[in-house]
Design an enzyme around this catalytic site. Structure first.
Site, PDB file in Angstrom:
ATOM      1  N   HIS A 272      -4.263   0.864   1.348  1.00 58.47           N
ATOM      2  CA  HIS A 272      -3.117   1.084   1.960  1.00 58.47           C
ATOM      3  C   HIS A 272      -2.200  -0.181   1.393  1.00 58.47           C
ATOM      4  O   HIS A 272      -0.560   0.120   1.583  1.00 58.47           O
ATOM      5  CB  HIS A 272      -3.045   0.964   3.481  1.00 58.47           C
ATOM      6  CG  HIS A 272      -3.917   2.194   4.024  1.00 58.47           C
ATOM      7  ND1 HIS A 272      -3.499   3.143   4.216  1.00 58.47           N
ATOM      8  CD2 HIS A 272      -5.311   2.249   4.005  1.00 58.47           C
ATOM      9  CE1 HIS A 272      -4.358   4.083   4.849  1.00 58.47           C
ATOM     10  NE2 HIS A 272      -5.437   3.550   4.618  1.00 58.47           N
TER      11      HIS A 272
ATOM     12  N   ASP B  28       5.414  -3.465  -1.002  1.00 58.05           N
ATOM     13  CA  ASP B  28       4.963  -2.730  -0.067  1.00 58.05           C
ATOM     14  C   ASP B  28       4.173  -1.657  -0.609  1.00 58.05           C
ATOM     15  O   ASP B  28       4.600  -1.031  -1.726  1.00 58.05           O
ATOM     16  CB  ASP B  28       6.120  -1.962   0.882  1.00 58.05           C
ATOM     17  CG  ASP B  28       5.569  -1.878   2.272  1.00 58.05           C
ATOM     18  OD1 ASP B  28       4.679  -1.920   2.527  1.00 58.05           O
ATOM     19  OD2 ASP B  28       6.573  -1.810   3.265  1.00 58.05           O
TER      20      ASP B  28
END
Length: 493
Positions: free
Chosen positions: A157, A365
């Site tokens: 992730h 991110d």
């Protein structure tokens, strides 16, 4: 029907109707578990004096969860240590904050071994195993060493770091070797996948990489870029609910006719909050016409407060927000509202809908779902403008946002000026393009895409769903195709 076994650091059982909002990822995984009568295994979040391997079973709204308690030493070395003080900063390009302690690495290995030993009796021969995130990278190898032959996938992730940074970790080669135990590796975007493939080719000259396959050590590992989405239809419903409308009206009333800019992030050094504050300050300095006309609301609930670097970023932001308000505030206007608390997702949807612009500007991110939630919350007739970091995984899908370099206060200020002055027609056009992508590639699309590939033991070569718009901005210049496979289970959505 093939059963799905999900393994993650923490478990998020479904909460049912009428309770606190649950994230879209947890809802999607829960729906897959319901459909396949699967199990969700992980740490309970609780501590025990001595690890016993006792599994605590629970069934909530059709989902079976199986959790174990960890010893305080496990939590300190595995979770607070290697996961959050070694891997997290390293994977977000903050080698200056990464701590390489032997006891951290030892705790990380120990907990992954304990997970494998505890999970082993719960696995049946036909199960599909899906392991999530950087906490559990070695788990696939530990299961293989215990003779588990099931199809096993791993999804990261977070970003995957560039090779020159990853090699700063003493055990980097061992970490990556453990990933070769999986049948399928999923990454949030093509850039992170390219970084991984570059590392493999650089550090494992014996490996052969072709299209979406890595042949190494007698194994073939499939890789894919599979960007996670949100439950778009659910979030739209939340944004037009009575509760969200009340929140929208309340925040607009507090603005007293001023224009709202919003940011919502966990309090983390990877989110670029300090740089964002400087960019907003630059807007007020270079464009005084916006003074007393706009207000920036930054919501940043604290996280990992026991880790020193998180205590540091909170002190820095407290000081910086005070400095900005001291410099620009008037008796009737506070330019920056900085809030250290979390809000219910429905209330956030209403606040998103009230904001003319959103600053989603992380320094690094894996994906960033706030960007997609902001888009989904907008009024189609009068949508706001998304300002998005080029270094968020979401940037590959969301090219109609205003893409910025978050390290540049001037770029942030320019983007804010452009967003605040953007004509309605352009705002609608940009929003419509973004929303089409958010709806098409939602969390259920992500779920089906990954599980279809995991359930297919003969990987197919497919064209990417959304090729990377440009080569990665680092030294990882490899390129690969994204793949999927034939379905092996029936999933909702």
């Amino acid at each position: 029907m093939t059963r799905l076994v999900i393994v993650s650091n923490r478990v998020s059982p479904p909460v049912g109707e009428g309770q606190a909002n649950q994230g879209g990822l947890a809802v999607a995984l829960s729906s897959a578990l319901q459909a396949t009568h699967g199990i969700w295994f992980g740490w309970s979040g609780n501590e025990t004096e001595h690890f016993t391997g006792q599994v605590n079973f629970s069934r909530n709204h059709g989902v079976t969860t199986a959790t174990v308690d960890l010893e305080p030493q496990d939590v300190e070395e595995y979770y607070n240590g290697f996961a959050n003080r070694t891997l997290w900063p390293l994977f977000h390009d903050r080698t200056d904050l990464a701590e390489f302690e032997r006891n951290f690495a030892g705790g990380y290995a120990r907990v992954n071994q304990r997970f494998a030993e505890t999970l082993l009796p719960l696995i049946t021969d036909d199960d599909l195993l899906w392991v999530h995130d950087y906490h559990l990278i070695p788990l696939g190898r530990e299961l293989r060493q215990r003779d588990v032959k099931n199809r096993t996938g791993f999804f990261l992730h977070t970003p995957w770091p560039v090779a020159r940074l990853l090699t700063s970790m003493p055990s980097h080669r061992l970490l990556v070797e453990s990933l070769f135990a999986y049948d399928l590796l999923g990454f949030q975007c093509q850039t992170w996948l390219d970084s991984f493939l570059y590392y493999v080719q650089d550090q494992f000259p014996e490996a052969r990489v072709e299209d979406n396959l890595i042949h190494v050590g007698g194994r073939t590992v499939q890789v894919m870029a599979c960007p996670i989405g949100i439950d778009a239809s659910e979030f739209v419903d939340s944004a037009i609910s009575v509760e969200a409308e009340d929140a929208r009206q309340a925040i607009l009333h507090s603005m007293e006719g001023r224009t709202l800019i919003i940011g919502v992030d966990r309090l983390d050094y990877s989110k670029g909050l300090e740089q964002r504050f400087h960019g907003y300050s630059r807007l007020l300095q270079d464009h005084p016409e916006f003074q007393e006309k706009v207000t920036f609301l930054q919501i940043a609930p604290p996280s990992r407060e026991e880790v020193g670097s998180y205590q540091d970023i909170r002190r820095e932001l407290d000081a910086l927000s005070g400095h900005i308000n001291a410099e620009f505030a008037t008796a009737h206007w506070v330019p920056l509202r900085y809030v250290n608390r979390g809000y219910d997702r429905t209330l956030l949807a209403g606040m998103f809908r009230a904001a003319r612009a959103a600053l989603v500007t992380p320094l690094r991110d894996g994906m960033n779902l706030v960007a997609k939630e902001y888009v989904a919350a907008q009024n189609p007739d009068d949508p706001g403008v998304l300002i998005l970091s080029r270094f968020a995984g979401a940037a590959e899908q969301m090219q109609q946002a205003l893409l910025v370099n978050p390290f540049s206060p001037e770029e942030l200020a320019d983007a804010l000026q452009q967003a605040l002055r953007m004509p309605l027609e352009e705002r609608r056009k940009r929003w419509r393009s973004l929303m089409d992508r958010v709806e098409k590639e939602d969390v259920h699309w992500w779920l089906r895409r990954f599980l279809d590939a995991l359930g297919n033991d003969e990987p197919e070569r497919l064209t990417p769903a959304h090729p990377s718009p440009a080569p990665p901005s680092n030294d990882d210049g490899a390129s690969t195709s994204e793949t999927g496979g034939g379905p092996k289970m029936t999933l909702p959505g």
